[in-house]
Enzyme design. Structure first.
Site, PDB file in Angstrom:
ATOM      1  N   SER A 443      44.631  30.449  46.493  1.00 13.42           N
ATOM      2  CA  SER A 443      44.612  29.048  46.899  1.00 13.42           C
ATOM      3  C   SER A 443      46.013  28.463  46.974  1.00 13.42           C
ATOM      4  O   SER A 443      46.185  27.393  47.556  1.00 13.42           O
ATOM      5  CB  SER A 443      43.724  28.220  45.973  1.00 13.42           C
ATOM      6  N   GLU A 476      39.027  28.498  55.193  1.00 17.95           N
ATOM      7  CA  GLU A 476      40.332  28.272  55.800  1.00 17.95           C
ATOM      8  C   GLU A 476      40.943  29.654  56.011  1.00 17.95           C
ATOM      9  O   GLU A 476      41.097  30.407  55.044  1.00 17.95           O
ATOM     10  CB  GLU A 476      41.147  27.463  54.785  1.00 17.95           C
ATOM     11  N   ASN A 514      44.160  21.888  50.596  1.00 22.29           N
ATOM     12  CA  ASN A 514      44.751  21.491  49.316  1.00 22.29           C
ATOM     13  C   ASN A 514      45.984  20.616  49.507  1.00 22.29           C
ATOM     14  O   ASN A 514      46.282  19.739  48.707  1.00 22.29           O
ATOM     15  CB  ASN A 514      45.105  22.729  48.478  1.00 22.29           C
TER      16      ASN A 514
HETATM   17  P1  NAD Z   1      38.220  34.123  37.968  1.00 21.37           P
HETATM   18  O1  NAD Z   1      39.152  34.140  36.831  1.00 21.37           O
HETATM   19  O2  NAD Z   1      36.884  33.516  37.813  1.00 21.37           O
HETATM   20  O3  NAD Z   1      37.996  35.603  38.499  1.00 21.37           O
HETATM   21  C1  NAD Z   1      38.996  36.545  38.655  1.00 21.37           C
HETATM   22  C2  NAD Z   1      38.368  37.906  38.477  1.00 21.37           C
HETATM   23  O4  NAD Z   1      39.320  38.890  38.849  1.00 21.37           O
HETATM   24  C3  NAD Z   1      37.952  38.205  37.037  1.00 21.37           C
HETATM   25  O5  NAD Z   1      36.611  38.641  37.018  1.00 21.37           O
HETATM   26  C4  NAD Z   1      38.892  39.310  36.625  1.00 21.37           C
HETATM   27  O6  NAD Z   1      38.311  40.227  35.697  1.00 21.37           O
HETATM   28  C5  NAD Z   1      39.197  39.989  37.944  1.00 21.37           C
HETATM   29  N1  NAD Z   1      40.443  40.737  37.932  1.00 21.37           N
HETATM   30  C6  NAD Z   1      41.637  40.380  37.432  1.00 21.37           C
HETATM   31  N2  NAD Z   1      42.539  41.351  37.630  1.00 21.37           N
HETATM   32  C7  NAD Z   1      41.895  42.353  38.266  1.00 21.37           C
HETATM   33  C8  NAD Z   1      42.294  43.633  38.747  1.00 21.37           C
HETATM   34  N3  NAD Z   1      43.521  44.066  38.592  1.00 21.37           N
HETATM   35  N4  NAD Z   1      41.372  44.396  39.363  1.00 21.37           N
HETATM   36  C9  NAD Z   1      40.109  43.955  39.525  1.00 21.37           C
HETATM   37  N5  NAD Z   1      39.676  42.761  39.076  1.00 21.37           N
HETATM   38  C10 NAD Z   1      40.566  41.975  38.469  1.00 21.37           C
HETATM   39  O7  NAD Z   1      39.034  33.421  39.154  1.00 21.37           O
HETATM   40  P2  NAD Z   1      38.462  32.699  40.449  1.00 21.37           P
HETATM   41  O8  NAD Z   1      38.318  31.247  40.168  1.00 21.37           O
HETATM   42  O9  NAD Z   1      37.327  33.465  40.982  1.00 21.37           O
HETATM   43  O10 NAD Z   1      39.705  32.814  41.437  1.00 21.37           O
HETATM   44  C11 NAD Z   1      40.028  34.033  42.071  1.00 21.37           C
HETATM   45  C12 NAD Z   1      41.016  33.743  43.188  1.00 21.37           C
HETATM   46  O11 NAD Z   1      40.456  32.791  44.093  1.00 21.37           O
HETATM   47  C13 NAD Z   1      42.329  33.147  42.761  1.00 21.37           C
HETATM   48  O12 NAD Z   1      43.345  33.656  43.599  1.00 21.37           O
HETATM   49  C14 NAD Z   1      42.156  31.667  42.984  1.00 21.37           C
HETATM   50  O13 NAD Z   1      43.365  30.993  43.197  1.00 21.37           O
HETATM   51  C15 NAD Z   1      41.331  31.679  44.236  1.00 21.37           C
HETATM   52  N6  NAD Z   1      40.534  30.480  44.482  1.00 21.37           N
HETATM   53  C16 NAD Z   1      39.896  29.861  43.470  1.00 21.37           C
HETATM   54  C17 NAD Z   1      39.132  28.734  43.731  1.00 21.37           C
HETATM   55  C18 NAD Z   1      38.383  28.047  42.625  1.00 21.37           C
HETATM   56  O14 NAD Z   1      37.905  26.928  42.846  1.00 21.37           O
HETATM   57  N7  NAD Z   1      38.254  28.648  41.467  1.00 21.37           N
HETATM   58  C19 NAD Z   1      39.017  28.267  45.045  1.00 21.37           C
HETATM   59  C20 NAD Z   1      39.655  28.933  46.072  1.00 21.37           C
HETATM   60  C21 NAD Z   1      40.413  30.049  45.773  1.00 21.37           C
END
Ligand code: NAD
Length: 734
Positions: A443, A476, A514
């Site tokens: 993001s 997006e 954003n």
């Molecule tokens: P989260 O913490 O819920 O999930 C991340 C997952 O990635 C976890 O399950 C973790 O175990 C796994 N992970 C970490 N390192 C890893 C690796 N090396 N190999 C495999 N799995 C691995 O986070 P999230 O909220 O789902 O966000 C994930 C991404 O999406 C981020 O880049 C975030 O910026 C983006 N994002 C989040 C949102 C939101 O509202 N939360 C919205 C848009 C984008």
């Protein structure tokens, strides 16, 4: 060739069949309505015709009025558009009233011919208003069919008599979810609600409708509202029960919309005022309020963004010329909140998904998210057990990157950490074939930087989903500096497969959504620091049409996330950083553990269950109320300009290349005042000269962030509007 044709069968039943030429779905145009009216008049005048059945030559009845026609109606209505519109709408009423009266004697209500409507499938908008004018509505038992009046969702209301007829048929209370929320039902639910009369097996539809017509010849078929003894179900406004309904409805609508949506107000007025007079006068009142809505720029802006442009984007208006890139097998890396949601929407769309996380437990938990959503669907009878197991069978949770073999698209959703993402990228690239496209769901991190971890940066792209993934309609798509056309086409084809609306933007800090929402949140926080009453801030936002006030939205997304983003922005911008006033509010709150709803403490107070209780009482102590409070308009303009000027800057800088995407993305991505049609439409409603002048005044009082971008100033000088200049979608800002 016309869209309606008529055949008179051996029993003397005239079958009027609607089959729009060259279209898969019937939509009504003014010409086709004239054709229908002429055929109805002919059938009524023909002594050989005993009765009529209006039906469709397609599998559905109709999707409604052609909204392109409605969007143009004002322009086409001549020098006196309100009069032209009113006359046009009254023309529709006459046509539908002709069906309803069916040649009856005006005094005795006798002598009319029976008219049935046979609805084979979906019947929406005017596609239901026509059946409502018939004497009996038969619908085929087709669980996929949708029946309803969704006009309110694009800023208008049923204006061809549907409002008046539904209220008179069901009563205002029962009609309200269908009119005010645009609720759609399947045929059985529509019958149970009293909208349609009979649901019959599809193969018997025409026979049953014809049999009813023949059995009804010579009987008194007048509608209840055409009879002297008619009483409105649930009571008219001055009846004690009706009084409660009308007062309650008004309060309910205002509680939901904060008065921001002109169509909802106009609809209520049409219903209330119409209920006080006879049917024909009620139709006139409905027509006047409908004209009022069509004359309001909100309706054309909403139709343009939420229907015409959304549809164009959904169909891939900005798709590069590349062969079909439909996704066959998807890899999702990171089974957290976002990854699990992405896996679900893909599997639901029939795509096989390999869901990778670093532990088996995390991967399985990601899959369990789909199970939970599907189970909810099963318990609400929206999903069958079969569909649930089919969908779940498509998701393979694993820790083994080798399982990604054969995936043609990867979406990475691991922690927001460039190093973790780079490592994952390298592992994926080693495991998948050379043609796979790699997308990151980051993001905040620049796509072009993340792409350096791949040997094929032309196959690297951003696909930014919004949370919760299954509900949020926008994705997006972010083009990095080196992203190639095939990657963009892949992302767009994927968005289409999973039924999302995509916008394509170029890589820059915070991309588009954003980038615009952060100034909205920050403006709210700045006002808290200035001593503006927090309830004024929150209510002003909602009265401007924002779904959530800025303080509530920060609580929802969490204050620590705000702090994290602020720190990263500060580090990246150095001396150019300008948001210290915001940080002076947010940082201490985060330090004290007031992290928002998840901590049950933020700008709002929460109870033990996490239910919001009202603004945090100590906020007023921390930031004492300024003696002089700004006007409502000033607060609203600060909040809307903060977002809209940022959208203009994004266009100026080439992050956005299409204002249609800017408007649709704003409404779907963060709920920018939908009544306005989006930030560019809002500026067009204000007019560039006023917008530029007002932005300058705000800049003089509140700071440079409101300084009008050069593009806006230039447009103000030339008296241009965004849609006149860039509306075709191909234009660039330069
Ligand atoms: P989260 O913490 O819920 O999930 C991340 C997952 O990635 C976890 O399950 C973790 O175990 C796994 N992970 C970490 N390192 C890893 C690796 N090396 N190999 C495999 N799995 C691995 O986070 P999230 O909220 O789902 O966000 C994930 C991404 O999406 C981020 O880049 C975030 O910026 C983006 N994002 C989040 C949102 C939101 O509202 N939360 C919205 C848009 C984008």
């Amino acid at each position: 060739m016309t869209d309606f044709s008529m055949q008179i069968d051996a029993d003397g039943v005239a079958i009027l069949s609607w089959d729009a030429q060259g279209k898969s779905m019937n939509v009504l145009t003014l010409e086709s309505l004239r054709d229908l009216d002429a055929l109805v008049a002919q059938a009524l005048a023909d002594d050989a015709v005993k009765g009529l059945v209006i039906t469709s030559g397609k599998k559905d009845f109709a999707a409604g009025m052609d909204l392109n026609v409605i969007a143009r109606m004002k322009e086409d209505a001549g020098d006196e558009p309100a009069r032209g519109l009113f006359d046009g709408i009254m023309g529709m009423h006459h046509a539908l009233r002709r069906i309803e009266r069916a040649g009856m004697d005006p005094k005795t209500n006798r002598g009319g011919k029976p008219v049935a409507c046979a609805v084979p499938g979906t019947a929406l908008g005017i596609g239901l208003e026509i059946p409502l004018a018939c004497h009996r509505i038969f619908a085929a038992d087709n669980p996929r069919a949708k029946i309803g009046l969704p006009e309110i969702k694009v800023g208008i209301f049923p204006g061809a008599g549907g409002t008046t007829r539904l209220v008179r048929k069901m009563g205002a209370m029962a009609a309200s979810p269908f009119l005010l929320e645009g609720k759609l039902s399947d045929p059985n639910a529509a019958r149970a609600a009293g909208i349609i009369d009979e649901v019959v097996p599809p193969t018997e539809l025409m026979d049953r409708a014809k049999a009813w017509v023949l059995a009804s010849v010579g009987t008194d078929l007048s509608k209840p509202w055409d009879r002297k003894d008619y009483r409105m179900p649930g009571g008219a406004p001055y009846h004690p029960a009706g009084y409660m309904t009308y007062v309650g409805a008004s309060a309910m609508v205002n509680a939901k919309t904060f008065g921001a949506f002109p169509a909802a107000k106009a609809l209520l007025s049409a219903v209330y005022e119409g209920a006080l007079v006879n049917f024909d006068n009620a139709l006139k009142i409905e027509a006047r309020w409908f004209v009022n809505v069509l004359m309001n720029p909100s309706s054309s802006a909403m139709i343009r963004s939420l229907f015409i442009n959304m549809q164009a984007l959904g169909k891939g208006a900005n798709r590069p010329d590349a062969p079909d890139q439909k996704v066959r097998k998807l890899g999702v890396i990171g089974a957290g909140m976002m990854g699990a949601g992405i896996a679900y929407v893909a599997a639901n769309a029939g795509i096989d998904v390999v869901l990778v996380d670093s532990t088996d437990e995390a991967a399985a938990k990601g899959k369990a998210h789909s199970e939970g959503l599907l189970q909810k669907g099963v318990s609400r009878r929206k999903v069958t057990e079969e569909k649930k197991s089919e969908t779940l069978a498509r998701i393979t949770p694993t820790t083994d990157y080798a399982m990604l073999q054969g995936c043609d698209l990867i979406v990475e959703a691991v922690f927001e950490d460039p190093q973790v993402k780079a490592e994952v990228t390298r592992k994926v690239v080693a495991a998948v074939g050379p043609d796979a496209i790699f997308a990151t769901n980051t993001s905040t991190l620049p796509i072009s930087d993340l792409a350096t971890a791949s040997d094929t940066p032309d196959q690297f792209i951003g696909i930014h989903f919004f949370s919760p993934v299954d509900k949020m309609q926008l994705v997006e798509i972010i083009r990095g500096k080196q992203t190639g056309d095939r990657a963009v086409a892949k992302a767009l084809d994927f968005a289409k497969q999973i039924g999302k609306t995509p916008i394509v933007v170029n890589d820059a800090r915070f991309f588009y959504a954003n980038r615009c929402i952060i100034p909205y949140l920050n403006e709210g926080v700045r006002m808290v620091a200035e001593g503006v009453s927090p309830s004024l801030i929150e209510n002003a936002a909602k009265m401007a049409g924002m779904p959530l006030g800025p303080l509530q939205l920060i609580d929802e997304t969490s204050i620590d996330l705000g702090v994290k983003i602020a720190k990263a922005t500060m580090a990246a911008m150095g001396d150019a950083y300008r948001d210290e006033a915001v940080d002076r509010v947010l940082f201490p709150m985060a330090d004290e553990g007031r992290l928002g709803r998840k901590a049950k403490a933020g700008f709002y107070a929460y109870d033990d269950k996490g239910e919001r209780q009202g603004l945090w009482p100590d906020l007023a102590k921390r930031f004492p109320r300024a003696a002089q409070q700004p006007t409502l308009q000033e607060v609203q303009e600060r909040l809307l300009f903060a977002q809209s000027l940022e959208a203009v800057r994004a266009l100026e800088e080439g992050v956005l290349t299409d204002i249609r995407e800017g408007d649709v993305g704003a409404i779907l991505g963060w709920g920018f005042a939908p009544w306005s049609g989006g930030p560019f439409s809002w500026l067009d409603i204000l007019g560039a000269p006023y917008a530029a002048e007002r932005a300058e005044e705000l800049a003089a009082t509140h700071g440079d962030r409101f300084a009008p971008p050069q593009l806006l100033e230039e447009m103000a000088e030339r008296g241009q509007s965004f849609y006149a200049r860039f509306g075709s979608g191909t234009a660039k800002a330069a």
